[in-house]
Design a protein around this motif. Structure first.
Motif, mmCIF file in Angstrom:
data_model
loop_
_atom_site.group_PDB
_atom_site.id
_atom_site.type_symbol
_atom_site.label_atom_id
_atom_site.label_comp_id
_atom_site.label_asym_id
_atom_site.label_seq_id
_atom_site.Cartn_x
_atom_site.Cartn_y
_atom_site.Cartn_z
ATOM 1 N N GLY A 103 0.814 -1.204 0.000
ATOM 2 C CA GLY A 103 0.000 0.000 0.000
ATOM 3 C C GLY A 103 0.843 1.248 0.000
ATOM 4 O O GLY A 103 2.029 1.228 0.367
ATOM 5 N N LEU A 104 0.230 2.353 -0.416
ATOM 6 C CA LEU A 104 0.928 3.625 -0.519
ATOM 7 C C LEU A 104 1.458 4.060 0.843
ATOM 8 O O LEU A 104 0.710 4.160 1.814
ATOM 9 C CB LEU A 104 -0.025 4.689 -1.075
ATOM 10 N N GLY A 105 2.760 4.302 0.918
ATOM 11 C CA GLY A 105 3.372 4.741 2.166
ATOM 12 C C GLY A 105 3.782 3.625 3.097
ATOM 13 O O GLY A 105 4.354 3.885 4.160
ATOM 14 N N SER A 106 3.525 2.373 2.728
ATOM 15 C CA SER A 106 3.859 1.269 3.631
ATOM 16 C C SER A 106 5.353 1.240 3.951
ATOM 17 O O SER A 106 5.739 0.929 5.086
ATOM 18 C CB SER A 106 3.414 -0.067 3.037
ATOM 19 N N ALA A 107 6.185 1.569 2.965
ATOM 20 C CA ALA A 107 7.625 1.633 3.208
ATOM 21 C C ALA A 107 8.065 3.057 3.527
ATOM 22 O O ALA A 107 8.925 3.271 4.379
ATOM 23 C CB ALA A 107 8.382 1.104 1.988
ATOM 24 N N ASP A 108 7.491 4.041 2.829
ATOM 25 C CA ASP A 108 7.971 5.428 2.922
ATOM 26 C C ASP A 108 6.874 6.330 3.429
ATOM 27 O O ASP A 108 6.197 6.959 2.649
ATOM 28 C CB ASP A 108 8.452 5.873 1.535
ATOM 29 N N MET A 109 6.737 6.530 4.730
ATOM 30 C CA MET A 109 7.359 5.731 5.765
ATOM 31 C C MET A 109 6.403 5.412 6.894
ATOM 32 O O MET A 109 6.699 5.584 8.051
ATOM 33 C CB MET A 109 8.628 6.402 6.285
ATOM 34 N N LYS A 110 5.216 4.933 6.524
ATOM 35 C CA LYS A 110 4.238 4.611 7.545
ATOM 36 C C LYS A 110 4.625 3.373 8.336
ATOM 37 O O LYS A 110 4.221 3.222 9.498
ATOM 38 C CB LYS A 110 2.854 4.479 6.929
ATOM 39 N N GLY A 111 5.441 2.486 7.745
ATOM 40 C CA GLY A 111 5.983 1.377 8.519
ATOM 41 C C GLY A 111 6.843 1.881 9.657
ATOM 42 O O GLY A 111 6.743 1.420 10.798
ATOM 43 N N GLY A 112 7.708 2.858 9.362
ATOM 44 C CA GLY A 112 8.534 3.460 10.407
ATOM 45 C C GLY A 112 7.704 4.188 11.441
ATOM 46 O O GLY A 112 7.955 4.087 12.650
ATOM 47 N N CYS A 113 6.691 4.935 11.005
ATOM 48 C CA CYS A 113 5.825 5.661 11.950
ATOM 49 C C CYS A 113 5.111 4.697 12.898
ATOM 50 O O CYS A 113 5.057 4.934 14.115
ATOM 51 C CB CYS A 113 4.808 6.492 11.182
ATOM 52 N N ALA A 114 4.549 3.624 12.344
ATOM 53 C CA ALA A 114 3.841 2.658 13.185
ATOM 54 C C ALA A 114 4.789 2.039 14.204
ATOM 55 O O ALA A 114 4.435 1.858 15.379
ATOM 56 C CB ALA A 114 3.207 1.584 12.311
#
Length: 378
Positions: A103-114
């Motif tokens: 999904g959009l942002g899963s790597a850049d960078m909502k994975g990091g945020c979560a």
């Protein structure tokens, strides 16, 4: 410290983390339109007992600043909540398949945020406020455009260290490439397309300029460490005519100790030489943005914390240099030391099939918690 860290790691909840990441990816938050995701995160953090503070960037756009405990943070975990615009507004949301979150942002960078939010939840679950280290969480807007969220933060705060969760595949990046944005405009003479010999084609001039630059050893992808990418190429559009204007934008990522001014001078010299080779060349060159790279080395407490934590998580400790542009350049210029470290890979960021391994997101939450515990020594 070892027993305490193990207790905190046990408090990291995979189910809670997975649900949070899926929710974040499902919230559309392109740069400039981040309010929905900030409202969601603000409510989630309030519900967990934190006191997030809004820092206005512009009307209806704000950062969230979240202290972990009662002391002024010496280390901030920094995540940007914005993404690029969706390729397809009907199909940008989260889905999980074979351990990958797409999904959009899963790597850049909502994975990091979560992972950063989960690290704070685990730390708060184990430590009472008076025992929490001097760490903070900073959720910023605008990284994908001009870094205005981080710039606003730096007007008021200068902590010794930040950890930015850009996608590095969990490789710690204490070094960071510099960046230079170059713009080229060629001008020609418009004429009906059936009489090209009577005009001057600005697109042909631009192609010759770009080929001339590409022959320079600086831009030899096999031998140069400079990453050179033609990002945009556009021309005047007026029907069946020879185009009288063409623009090109080039992204240049420079090794950490390579000065952007040095590369700018080399490009200007090459374009002057091009004028001697390309008939009737009318060329304008501009450099709108430059950022220095840096190399912080590994002789400090954050690197030692990672050297201790990685084997315990079954990870190899191997440092790298971050090749893309990020808010890390802004923090470094302001005198703050930035470590770039997060789940996911640059190769899939900004692509149709953006994804991040959930196992990396889970490991990142534990890594961030371990780094926060070292904040006292920074």
């Amino acid at each position: 410290m070892s027993q305490l860290l193990e207790k905190i790691w046990r408090a990291v909840d995979p189910s809670r983390l997975r649900a949070l990441l899926m929710d974040l990816v499902d919230i559309y938050s392109p740069a400039g339109k981040e309010e929905d995701i900030q409202l969601f995160l603000e409510e989630r953090l309030h519900g967990a007992g934190f006191a997030p503070r809004r820092q206005e960037v512009e009307e209806e756009r704000y950062n969230l600043i979240v202290p972990l405990g009662r002391r002024e943070p010496r280390l901030y975990l920094v995540g940007h909540v914005d993404t690029i615009a969706a390729w397809d507004l009907e199909n940008y949301g989260a889905r999980e398949e074979n351990g990958l979150i797409h999904g959009l942002g899963s790597a850049d960078m909502k994975g990091g945020c979560a992972a950063m939010v989960e690290a704070f939840l685990a730390l708060a679950e184990v430590l009472p406020p008076e025992q929490r280290p001097p760490a903070g969480l900073l959720l910023v807007v605008g990284e994908e455009e001009n870094g205005d969220g981080s710039a606003a933060f730096l007007q008021s705060f200068r902590p010794p260290w930040v950890v930015i969760g850009e996608p590095t595949g969990l490789s710690p990046c204490f070094a960071h490439y510099g960046y230079l944005e170059a713009g080229f405009t060629t001008r020609g003479r418009r004429i009906h397309s059936s009489l090209p010999e009577l005009g001057h084609n600005a697109v042909e001039s631009m192609l010759r300029v770009l080929l001339h630059l590409g022959r320079d050893p600086l831009f030899d992808r096999a031998g140069s460490r400079i990453a050179y990418s033609i990002r945009e190429l556009t021309s005047s559009q007026a029907g069946f005519v020879v185009p009288d204007r063409c623009e090109a934008w080039i992204d240049l990522h420079l090794p950490p100790r390579y000065a952007p001014a040095e590369l700018e001078a080399a490009i200007r010299a090459q374009t002057r030489a091009a004028a001697q080779l390309i008939p009737d060349l009318d060329l304008e060159v501009q450099f709108n943005f430059a950022a220095r790279g840096y190399d912080l080395g590994t002789e400090h407490d954050l690197a030692r914390a990672l050297e201790d934590s990685y084997p315990r998580l079954g990870l190899d400790f191997a440092c790298d240099a971050f090749r893309s542009h990020s808010d890390g350049n802004l923090f470094y210029e302001a005198g703050v030391k930035p470590l770039i470290l997060g789940p996911g890979a640059l190769e899939v960021a900004h692509t149709h099939d953006e994804q991040t391994p959930f196992a990396q997101v889970l490991a990142a939450a534990k890594i961030y918690a371990a780094l926060c515990l070292r904040a006292d020594s920074l």
